[in-house]
Design a protein around this motif. Sequence first.
Motif, PDB file in Angstrom:
ATOM      1  N   LYS A  37      -2.466  71.065  82.365  1.00 65.87           N
ATOM      2  CA  LYS A  37      -3.372  71.787  81.660  1.00 65.87           C
ATOM      3  C   LYS A  37      -3.401  73.409  81.836  1.00 65.87           C
ATOM      4  O   LYS A  37      -3.275  73.923  80.958  1.00 65.87           O
ATOM      5  CB  LYS A  37      -4.785  71.383  82.107  1.00 65.87           C
ATOM      6  N   GLY A  38      -2.881  73.576  82.955  1.00 65.85           N
ATOM      7  CA  GLY A  38      -2.590  74.998  83.377  1.00 65.85           C
ATOM      8  C   GLY A  38      -1.427  75.547  82.670  1.00 65.85           C
ATOM      9  O   GLY A  38      -1.629  76.680  82.021  1.00 65.85           O
ATOM     10  N   ALA A  39      -0.378  74.880  82.527  1.00 67.55           N
ATOM     11  CA  ALA A  39       0.782  75.156  81.655  1.00 67.55           C
ATOM     12  C   ALA A  39       0.402  75.309  80.238  1.00 67.55           C
ATOM     13  O   ALA A  39       0.974  76.023  79.437  1.00 67.55           O
ATOM     14  CB  ALA A  39       1.906  74.094  82.032  1.00 67.55           C
ATOM     15  N   THR A  40      -0.373  74.358  79.564  1.00 66.39           N
ATOM     16  CA  THR A  40      -0.839  74.179  78.339  1.00 66.39           C
ATOM     17  C   THR A  40      -1.668  75.548  78.073  1.00 66.39           C
ATOM     18  O   THR A  40      -1.404  76.342  77.187  1.00 66.39           O
ATOM     19  CB  THR A  40      -1.854  73.110  77.889  1.00 66.39           C
ATOM     20  N   ILE A  41      -2.546  75.909  78.975  1.00 63.60           N
ATOM     21  CA  ILE A  41      -3.340  77.082  78.755  1.00 63.60           C
ATOM     22  C   ILE A  41      -2.463  78.436  78.714  1.00 63.60           C
ATOM     23  O   ILE A  41      -2.687  79.164  77.903  1.00 63.60           O
ATOM     24  CB  ILE A  41      -4.382  77.269  79.839  1.00 63.60           C
ATOM     25  N   ALA A  42      -1.634  78.400  79.680  1.00 63.08           N
ATOM     26  CA  ALA A  42      -0.789  79.740  79.955  1.00 63.08           C
ATOM     27  C   ALA A  42       0.132  79.610  78.239  1.00 63.08           C
ATOM     28  O   ALA A  42       0.255  81.005  78.001  1.00 63.08           O
ATOM     29  CB  ALA A  42       0.186  79.404  80.997  1.00 63.08           C
ATOM     30  N   TRP A  43       0.648  78.581  78.059  1.00 59.40           N
ATOM     31  CA  TRP A  43       1.555  78.635  76.606  1.00 59.40           C
ATOM     32  C   TRP A  43       0.537  79.015  75.600  1.00 59.40           C
ATOM     33  O   TRP A  43       0.981  79.835  74.718  1.00 59.40           O
ATOM     34  CB  TRP A  43       2.092  77.204  76.497  1.00 59.40           C
ATOM     35  N   GLU A  44      -0.558  78.713  75.412  1.00 58.34           N
ATOM     36  CA  GLU A  44      -1.347  79.064  74.327  1.00 58.34           C
ATOM     37  C   GLU A  44      -1.914  80.337  74.118  1.00 58.34           C
ATOM     38  O   GLU A  44      -1.985  80.856  73.462  1.00 58.34           O
ATOM     39  CB  GLU A  44      -2.738  78.076  74.208  1.00 58.34           C
ATOM     40  N   ASN A  45      -1.758  80.945  75.367  1.00 63.64           N
ATOM     41  CA  ASN A  45      -1.903  82.380  75.706  1.00 63.64           C
ATOM     42  C   ASN A  45      -0.998  83.286  76.134  1.00 63.64           C
ATOM     43  O   ASN A  45      -1.196  84.232  76.667  1.00 63.64           O
ATOM     44  CB  ASN A  45      -3.344  82.475  76.542  1.00 63.64           C
ATOM     45  N   ARG A  46       0.245  82.747  75.984  1.00 65.75           N
ATOM     46  CA  ARG A  46       1.546  83.471  76.361  1.00 65.75           C
ATOM     47  C   ARG A  46       1.489  84.913  75.820  1.00 65.75           C
ATOM     48  O   ARG A  46       2.142  85.794  76.626  1.00 65.75           O
ATOM     49  CB  ARG A  46       2.730  82.892  75.800  1.00 65.75           C
ATOM     50  N   ASN A  47       1.073  85.361  74.647  1.00 63.08           N
ATOM     51  CA  ASN A  47       1.184  86.483  74.104  1.00 63.08           C
ATOM     52  C   ASN A  47       0.208  87.770  74.935  1.00 63.08           C
ATOM     53  O   ASN A  47       0.315  88.902  74.643  1.00 63.08           O
ATOM     54  CB  ASN A  47       0.809  86.775  72.561  1.00 63.08           C
ATOM     55  N   HIS A  48      -0.756  86.980  75.562  1.00 58.02           N
ATOM     56  CA  HIS A  48      -1.737  88.002  76.180  1.00 58.02           C
ATOM     57  C   HIS A  48      -2.263  87.487  77.369  1.00 58.02           C
ATOM     58  O   HIS A  48      -3.203  87.625  78.143  1.00 58.02           O
ATOM     59  CB  HIS A  48      -3.129  87.798  75.462  1.00 58.02           C
ATOM     60  N   LEU A  49      -1.016  87.098  78.402  1.00 65.08           N
ATOM     61  CA  LEU A  49      -1.136  86.566  79.556  1.00 65.08           C
ATOM     62  C   LEU A  49      -1.901  87.434  80.434  1.00 65.08           C
ATOM     63  O   LEU A  49      -2.754  87.235  81.472  1.00 65.08           O
ATOM     64  CB  LEU A  49      -0.036  86.181  80.267  1.00 65.08           C
ATOM     65  N   LYS A  50      -1.523  88.725  80.585  1.00 59.66           N
ATOM     66  CA  LYS A  50      -2.302  89.571  81.430  1.00 59.66           C
ATOM     67  C   LYS A  50      -3.550  89.840  81.137  1.00 59.66           C
ATOM     68  O   LYS A  50      -4.400  89.851  82.105  1.00 59.66           O
ATOM     69  CB  LYS A  50      -1.302  91.229  81.510  1.00 59.66           C
ATOM     70  N   THR A  60      -9.401  88.873  82.261  1.00 64.72           N
ATOM     71  CA  THR A  60     -10.786  88.729  81.651  1.00 64.72           C
ATOM     72  C   THR A  60     -11.189  87.336  81.830  1.00 64.72           C
ATOM     73  O   THR A  60     -12.622  87.175  81.838  1.00 64.72           O
ATOM     74  CB  THR A  60     -10.666  88.824  80.051  1.00 64.72           C
ATOM     75  N   LYS A  61     -10.472  86.381  82.289  1.00 67.48           N
ATOM     76  CA  LYS A  61     -10.992  84.950  82.479  1.00 67.48           C
ATOM     77  C   LYS A  61     -11.464  84.799  83.879  1.00 67.48           C
ATOM     78  O   LYS A  61     -12.291  84.169  84.154  1.00 67.48           O
ATOM     79  CB  LYS A  61      -9.959  83.845  81.909  1.00 67.48           C
ATOM     80  N   TYR A  62     -10.641  85.555  84.708  1.00 71.88           N
ATOM     81  CA  TYR A  62     -10.898  85.376  86.184  1.00 71.88           C
ATOM     82  C   TYR A  62     -10.995  86.775  87.011  1.00 71.88           C
ATOM     83  O   TYR A  62     -11.687  86.714  87.984  1.00 71.88           O
ATOM     84  CB  TYR A  62      -9.679  84.583  86.977  1.00 71.88           C
ATOM     85  N   GLY A  63     -10.843  87.890  86.191  1.00 72.75           N
ATOM     86  CA  GLY A  63     -10.765  89.129  86.937  1.00 72.75           C
ATOM     87  C   GLY A  63     -11.928  89.788  86.612  1.00 72.75           C
ATOM     88  O   GLY A  63     -13.111  89.245  86.292  1.00 72.75           O
ATOM     89  N   LYS A  64     -11.998  90.945  87.102  1.00 71.94           N
ATOM     90  CA  LYS A  64     -13.390  91.840  87.166  1.00 71.94           C
ATOM     91  C   LYS A  64     -14.035  92.056  85.812  1.00 71.94           C
ATOM     92  O   LYS A  64     -15.130  92.487  85.558  1.00 71.94           O
ATOM     93  CB  LYS A  64     -12.973  93.210  87.955  1.00 71.94           C
ATOM     94  N   TYR A  65     -13.085  91.893  84.572  1.00 73.45           N
ATOM     95  CA  TYR A  65     -13.623  92.252  83.323  1.00 73.45           C
ATOM     96  C   TYR A  65     -14.410  90.769  82.897  1.00 73.45           C
ATOM     97  O   TYR A  65     -14.915  91.103  81.564  1.00 73.45           O
ATOM     98  CB  TYR A  65     -12.243  92.685  82.471  1.00 73.45           C
ATOM     99  N   LYS A  66     -14.466  89.911  83.512  1.00 74.59           N
ATOM    100  CA  LYS A  66     -14.884  88.711  82.723  1.00 74.59           C
ATOM    101  C   LYS A  66     -16.311  88.697  82.095  1.00 74.59           C
ATOM    102  O   LYS A  66     -16.633  88.442  81.138  1.00 74.59           O
ATOM    103  CB  LYS A  66     -15.030  87.526  83.819  1.00 74.59           C
TER     104      LYS A  66
END
Length: 254
Positions: free
Chosen positions: A18-31, A36-42
């Motif tokens: 699942k993690g690999a799938t999520i990373a692939w789907e959002n590969r253009n905006h990984l940073k 934004t999903k887990y950091g201070k900007y959430k």
Amino acid sequence: MADIFTSLLVLTKPILKKGATIAWENRNHLKVFFKTKYGKYKNKDIRFSMSGLYKIQIPDTNKYLLVLNRRIENQLQPIGGAYKRYGDDSLFNKWGYKPDNSRNGLNVDEKSFSDLRFTVKGKNAVDVLNWFEAGGERETEPRREFREELLDTGILDPQIFQHFNHKHIRRYSKNLSWSDYFSCYEILTFDVFELLPNEEQKKALIDLTKQENDLSQGYAIVSCDDIEQLRLMSRDKQLARIGQHTKLLINKDF
């Protein structure tokens, strides 16, 4: 020991997949995804501004056609502006979006209604970026702005420029930068299109340079140096500011 390892692998495999799938789907905006999903900007408000601009270069010169910003007094900038979105509000409402207003952005009026200038919580930022890249239910080029800013105003002849060609030359994104003006973090996206004039259109553009700049006409012809300095000067006097994003026309960032 081998049995324990095998059991752990079986248990963690779906998670890793699942993690690999999520990373692939959002590969253009990984940073941006991790910030934004887990950091201070959430849970912070993130303001978006998504625009298309025209690079209109006077043939055989290093000069460019700019127009006055209708909102910011005495500022020249490229032809173009925020894209408009189409369709219903259901997806944007799901993201909890807030349109620009006089407090958190530029106020919305009849002309700017449905512009892609809005705010969402950081946790939804990558969903917005993926939606934008898909190109559905939104403008994908700034032809409307070209017509409104150059043809409807009479700066260019509507008959000569009724049909024109262009090409997309770059996309520039500025992610999670702090805006003192809007007091929030921003994600800015600019598509830059280059006008490809035919011979008649080239002559019309060259004719614009035969007159001295008169800002009361709503436009100016500026040089590459003017853009570098972000100001239009005449006889040691500043006539107007030039918006920072204009540097995108000369392959610079800001």
